[in-house]
Design an enzyme around this catalytic site. Structure first.
Site, mmCIF file in Angstrom:
data_model
loop_
_atom_site.group_PDB
_atom_site.id
_atom_site.type_symbol
_atom_site.label_atom_id
_atom_site.label_comp_id
_atom_site.label_asym_id
_atom_site.label_seq_id
_atom_site.Cartn_x
_atom_site.Cartn_y
_atom_site.Cartn_z
ATOM 1 C CE LYS A 222 10.674 11.653 -3.717
ATOM 2 N NZ LYS A 222 10.315 12.155 -5.077
ATOM 3 C CD GLU B 296 -3.073 5.440 0.800
ATOM 4 O OE1 GLU B 296 -3.088 4.450 0.018
ATOM 5 O OE2 GLU B 296 -3.263 6.601 0.430
ATOM 6 C CB CYS C 156 -4.529 4.195 -3.512
ATOM 7 S SG CYS C 156 -5.241 5.458 -2.434
ATOM 8 C CD GLU D 299 -2.549 0.398 -6.762
ATOM 9 O OE1 GLU D 299 -3.337 1.115 -6.144
ATOM 10 O OE2 GLU D 299 -1.344 0.314 -6.483
#
Length: 500
Positions: free
Chosen positions: A191, A267, A301, A398
């Site tokens: 996906k 992750e 990331c 983040e």
């Protein structure tokens, strides 16, 4: 910050979008509901095309195809060498379509066309070739037991895998997940992120051309809360591999636990520190710091969003970085002179601007940037904050955008403490000429990857994954291949053997 005023059509011919339907059991098909959704060009905010919207019923069909291909099809039963040959063909086909694929990711994700051609697409082929080479090197061990038995282990493909991939690297993350799973002999349902569905469908087409059997690789485009949730909770999926936010990673893990206890690898987010010591070369350190946070418009990331600078060079380095940031060219990602394209969509654009607002209100010093730019699209200036404290939101959360937080330290011990003062542990960087500092700090920071005098130095052979709330399980390296394998022990008696 310099703004580009280029026009895409003057740089490259925009390709026609060829694939917009779900890919199930080797065929492009409409969703069961017939619904579609828009995918948006972040350069303009305009609709690129409409894509089939898959949900639970479509995931069920894709899993059924993948399960049949695993239980009865040839893919898991081919030798690793034969699977490797097909993956090599897949890699060749990817390389034959570099320009078109790079353009699709530029239109869909706002990624630099030049970087797509030079890095993202060739690296995808590199991932395939690396795991093609590893496919025939999967083997167990012969064990010496303490009893009259012979024992050995087998490494077997884990089964049907669900891959849920993020929007920041649509091509790279597709192949980081798919390549080792294919090499292991698994079948799968992929996906892609709803923001960037287009290249995954193209890769499904190329996979079939390469000779990957029907049902082995299925692609369901759709939303995370429907299609993604259906994958995470599906009773006939044996493993789910997810890259994305920590918040969603929790939901994936919870769904896996409350369904069939499928294996999970995650992750997740990061707030990675870059530690620059007094002996660093100022010019090189400034370049590493800027690339670390501005590459891919900060949508990465492992971005070096916290830059910790030793006090002896702090003022000089801050001045140098600010000067360089003001020459950074933001604009049309098809323009070869541009360094930074648009954020992926309006939601991410607004989120980044919101954090910039938090930084100002909390008392950080805005050195440069901090504003949107351009008359349309989702462009944001490279932004640097100084005098950032550990408890500020811009230092803790983040942001996933071109926003750097600068902090000062005196000693090595203080630098390590600041670096580890985060709930994340994905990556970190160290800039120093002193080997003892590099060794001490690299062993003291709780993060899955440490770059010394470099940054964002990814390679197919080098495992990547986090500590703490950055997740668990490795992508890349042979460790990624191993996570798609089960270990089976086989034990048989030995009668009348002269030795055990």
């Amino acid at each position: 910050m310099v703004q580009s005023n280029g026009n895409s059509e003057s740089f490259v011919k925009i390709p026609k979008i060829k694939f917009t339907k779900l890919f199930i059991n080797g065929e492009f098909v409409d969703s069961v509901s017939g619904k579609t959704f828009e995918t948006i060009d972040p350069r303009t905010g305009e609709v690129v095309t409409r894509v089939a919207e898959g949900d639970k019923e479509d995931v069920d069909l894709a899993v059924k195809a993948a399960r049949h291909a695993f239980d009865f099809g040839p893919w898991p039963r081919l030798s690793g060498f034969e699977r490797g040959k097909i993956l090599m063909k897949f890699a060749d086909l990817v390389c034959e379509h570099v320009e078109e694929l790079a353009a699709i990711d530029t239109i869909d994700a706002g990624k630099l066309f030049s970087a797509g051609k030079a890095v993202d697409i060739p690296q995808a082929a590199e991932f395939l070739r690396y795991y093609a080479g590893g496919a025939d090197k999967v083997y167990g061990k012969t064990l010496k037991t303490a009893s009259q038995h012979q024992a050995y282990t087998l490494l077997e493909p884990i089964g049907v895998v669900g891959h849920i991939i993020p929007w920041n690297f649509p091509t790279g993350m597709f192949f980081v997940k798919v390549s080792p799973a294919l090499a292991a002999g698994c079948t799968m349902v992929v996906k892609p992120a709803e923001q960037t569905p287009l290249s995954a469908l193209y890769y499904a087409h190329l996979a079939k051309q390469a000779g990957i059997p029907d049902g082995v690789l299925n692609v369901i485009t759709g939303y995370g809360e429907t299609a993604g949730a259906a994958i995470s909770s599906h009773m006939d999926i044996d493993k789910v591999s997810f890259t994305g936010s920590t918040e969603v990673g929790r939901k994936v893990m919870q769904a896996a636990a409350t369904s069939n206890l499928k294996a999970v690898s995650l992750e997740l987010g990061g707030k990675s520190p870059l530690l620059i010591f007094d002996d660093a070369d100022i010019d090189n350190a400034a370049d590493l710091a800027l690339i670390g946070i501005l590459y891919n418009k900060g949508e990465i990331c492992a971005a070096s969003s916290r830059v910790l600078v030793q006090e002896g060079i702090y003022d000089k380095l801050v001045k140098k970085m600010t000067e360089k940031a003001k020459t950074w060219v933001v604009g049309d990602p098809f323009d070869p002179t541009v360094h930074q394209g648009p954020q992926v969509d309006k939601t991410q654009f607004d989120k980044v601007l919101s954090y910039i607002g938090h930084g100002k209100r909390e008392g950080a010093t805005l050195l440069t940037g901090g504003k949107p730019c351009g008359e349309r699209g989702y462009y944001i200036e490279p932004t640097i904050f100084a005098n950032v404290e550990d408890d500020m939101l811009i230092a803790k959360d983040e942001i996933f955008g071109p926003v750097m937080s600068l902090m000062k330290f005196k000693t090595i011990e203080e630098a390590i403490k600041k670096a580890n003062n985060t709930r994340y542990g994905l990556a970190a960087g160290i800039v120093t000429k002193d080997l003892n500092i590099a060794n001490t700090v690299s062993r003291s920071i709780r993060a899955g990857t440490i770059w010394i005098n470099c940054y964002l130095a990814f390679d197919a052979s080098c495992p990547f994954g986090g500590y703490k709330m950055s997740g668990f399980g490795k992508d890349m390296g042979m460790e990624a291949l191993e996570k798609y394998l089960h270990v089976k022990s086989v034990v048989t008696p030995i009668y009348n053997s002269p030795w055990l």
